[in-house]
Scaffold this active site. Structure first.
Site, PDB file in Angstrom:
ATOM      1  N   HIS A  32     -32.794 -37.775   2.761  1.00 37.20           N
ATOM      2  CA  HIS A  32     -31.546 -37.581   2.021  1.00 37.20           C
ATOM      3  C   HIS A  32     -31.792 -37.083   0.594  1.00 37.20           C
ATOM      4  CE1 HIS A  32     -29.765 -39.927   5.253  1.00 37.20           C
ATOM      5  NE2 HIS A  32     -28.566 -39.742   4.746  1.00 37.20           N
ATOM      6  N   TYR A  49     -31.356 -46.892   8.957  1.00 44.73           N
ATOM      7  CA  TYR A  49     -32.470 -47.662   9.507  1.00 44.73           C
ATOM      8  C   TYR A  49     -33.188 -48.475   8.434  1.00 44.73           C
ATOM      9  CZ  TYR A  49     -32.718 -45.012  13.973  1.00 44.73           C
ATOM     10  OH  TYR A  49     -32.479 -44.455  15.200  1.00 44.73           O
ATOM     11  N   GLY A  50     -33.076 -48.067   7.179  1.00 45.22           N
ATOM     12  CA  GLY A  50     -33.950 -48.574   6.128  1.00 45.22           C
ATOM     13  C   GLY A  50     -33.959 -50.071   5.936  1.00 45.22           C
ATOM     14  N   GLU A  70     -24.667 -39.692   1.279  1.00 42.23           N
ATOM     15  CA  GLU A  70     -23.748 -39.662   2.424  1.00 42.23           C
ATOM     16  C   GLU A  70     -22.297 -39.607   1.976  1.00 42.23           C
ATOM     17  OE1 GLU A  70     -24.294 -41.257   6.024  1.00 42.23           O
ATOM     18  OE2 GLU A  70     -26.429 -40.760   6.034  1.00 42.23           O
ATOM     19  N   THR A  95     -38.755 -43.492   7.457  1.00 45.22           N
ATOM     20  CA  THR A  95     -38.841 -44.892   7.861  1.00 45.22           C
ATOM     21  C   THR A  95     -39.527 -45.022   9.207  1.00 45.22           C
ATOM     22  OG1 THR A  95     -36.868 -45.514   6.595  1.00 45.22           O
ATOM     23  CG2 THR A  95     -37.496 -46.948   8.419  1.00 45.22           C
ATOM     24  N   CYS A 146     -37.619 -38.716  10.152  1.00 47.01           N
ATOM     25  CA  CYS A 146     -37.256 -39.916   9.391  1.00 47.01           C
ATOM     26  C   CYS A 146     -38.506 -40.567   8.808  1.00 47.01           C
ATOM     27  CB  CYS A 146     -36.543 -40.892  10.322  1.00 47.01           C
ATOM     28  SG  CYS A 146     -36.110 -42.469   9.573  1.00 47.01           S
ATOM     29  N   ASP A 183     -34.069 -37.925  13.661  1.00 44.99           N
ATOM     30  CA  ASP A 183     -33.848 -38.641  12.407  1.00 44.99           C
ATOM     31  C   ASP A 183     -32.807 -39.725  12.641  1.00 44.99           C
ATOM     32  OD1 ASP A 183     -34.353 -38.586   9.348  1.00 44.99           O
ATOM     33  OD2 ASP A 183     -32.174 -38.623   9.494  1.00 44.99           O
ATOM     34  N   SER A 184     -32.765 -40.671  11.731  1.00 45.28           N
ATOM     35  CA  SER A 184     -31.791 -41.745  11.840  1.00 45.28           C
ATOM     36  C   SER A 184     -30.371 -41.264  11.602  1.00 45.28           C
ATOM     37  CB  SER A 184     -32.129 -42.868  10.850  1.00 45.28           C
ATOM     38  OG  SER A 184     -32.122 -42.370   9.523  1.00 45.28           O
ATOM     39  N   CYS A 243     -37.521 -39.969   1.467  1.00 41.86           N
ATOM     40  CA  CYS A 243     -36.360 -40.094   2.349  1.00 41.86           C
ATOM     41  C   CYS A 243     -35.737 -38.718   2.460  1.00 41.86           C
ATOM     42  CB  CYS A 243     -35.361 -41.101   1.791  1.00 41.86           C
ATOM     43  SG  CYS A 243     -33.795 -41.182   2.721  1.00 41.86           S
TER      44      CYS A 243
END
Length: 282
Positions: free
Chosen positions: A183, A38-39, A151, A71, A69, A6-7, A181
């Protein structure tokens, strides 16, 4: 050993379900937190980062890598599969976009909403995959504020709820909301307060883990059961910070986080004490 890439932190929400569904498998997680998010990056930079990460996991002994991820799954999965997992290869790369589209169409009565990064939305991948599966309509909204809020640890705050209300206002009439996503599952409390009644909220991660278990049954050459499973975590950022914040995503403490960094175009192990400080001249 199953690799999960994942990013940053978000893929730990996918790893959480993989560990629950497949507890007898060893895993190695790579979070590219030092280069996240990354988005908003261009596609070629994302592909470069993804190649480095997948190659690192292969070098660590993983035959199978799950790109957690969204993305990367939406813009780079086919590239990674063609580059590393072609006919005759003993390696495989799987993603989360197709399982996400499948569970959304199975759940929806006809109109699916997608919240995701700008790159995921712009790729059109979810529209394409949903269209393959049935006569559903998918409408998307890039939600650039949500991952940074998570985050920061602000996922259960009035700020998060207000942001979600504004994004959801652009997805009228949906019956299913797909979280595009990794998150976003941490926004569950805020989503429960603001999502209109009757709208199903879908975290694809449990379905990804279920599909992975099914895939392993059908591909026994990649299905290694370990008597004493080992779980490793690597990151490109600060390992202490990754361990502290990562526990929120994984739902339990992380093992000791190993540090890797880009060296001559590849990700390689690096002792955190070797990181330069102050003014740096190369």
């Amino acid at each position: 050993m199953i690799g999960v890439y994942d990013s940053g932190y978000g893929g730990l929400t996918v790893l959480r379900h993989i560990l629950a569904r497949l507890p007898e498998r060893s895993t190695c997680y790579l979070g590219d937190s030092g280069r996240a998010p990354y988005g908003g990056r261009d596609v070629h930079t994302i592909l470069d980062f993804a190649e480095q990460a997948v190659e690192r996991l292969f070098d660590e002994g993983c035959q199978l890598v799950v790109v957690a991820c969204h993305t990367v799954s939406c813009v780079g999965l086919r590239h990674l599969q063609q580059r590393y997992a072609g006919p005759g290869s003993h390696r495989r790369v799987l993603g989360v976009a197709i399982p996400g589209a499948e569970v959304a169409t199975q759940t929806s009565r006809g109109r699916i909403g997608l919240l995701a990064t700008a790159t995921t939305v712009g790729s059109g991948t979810y529209i394409t995959e949903v269209a393959k599966l049935g006569p559903h309509t998918l409408v998307s909204r890039a939600a650039g504020l949500l991952a940074p809020l998570v985050e920061e640890g602000w996922e259960d705050t009035p700020i998060a709820r207000d942001a979600l209300r504004r994004y959801l206002a652009d997805l009228p009439g949906i019956d299913t909301l797909l979280l595009g996503c990794t998150h976003y599952p941490l926004l569950a409390n805020a989503l429960a307060d603001v999502v209109p009644e009757g709208v199903s909220v879908l975290d694809p991660a449990p379905f990804v883990a279920e599909r992975l278990a099914d895939w392993l049954q059908r591909h026994p050459a990649f299905d290694t059961i370990d008597p004493t499973p080992v779980h490793r975590v690597m990151c490109t950022g600060n390992p202490e910070r990754f361990a502290a914040h990562g526990a929120r995503f994984l739902g339990r403490p992380l093992p000791e986080v190993e540090t890797i960094a880009e060296v001559d175009g590849r990700l390689a192990p690096r002792d955190p004490s070797e990181a330069p400080t102050g003014q740096v001249v190369r």
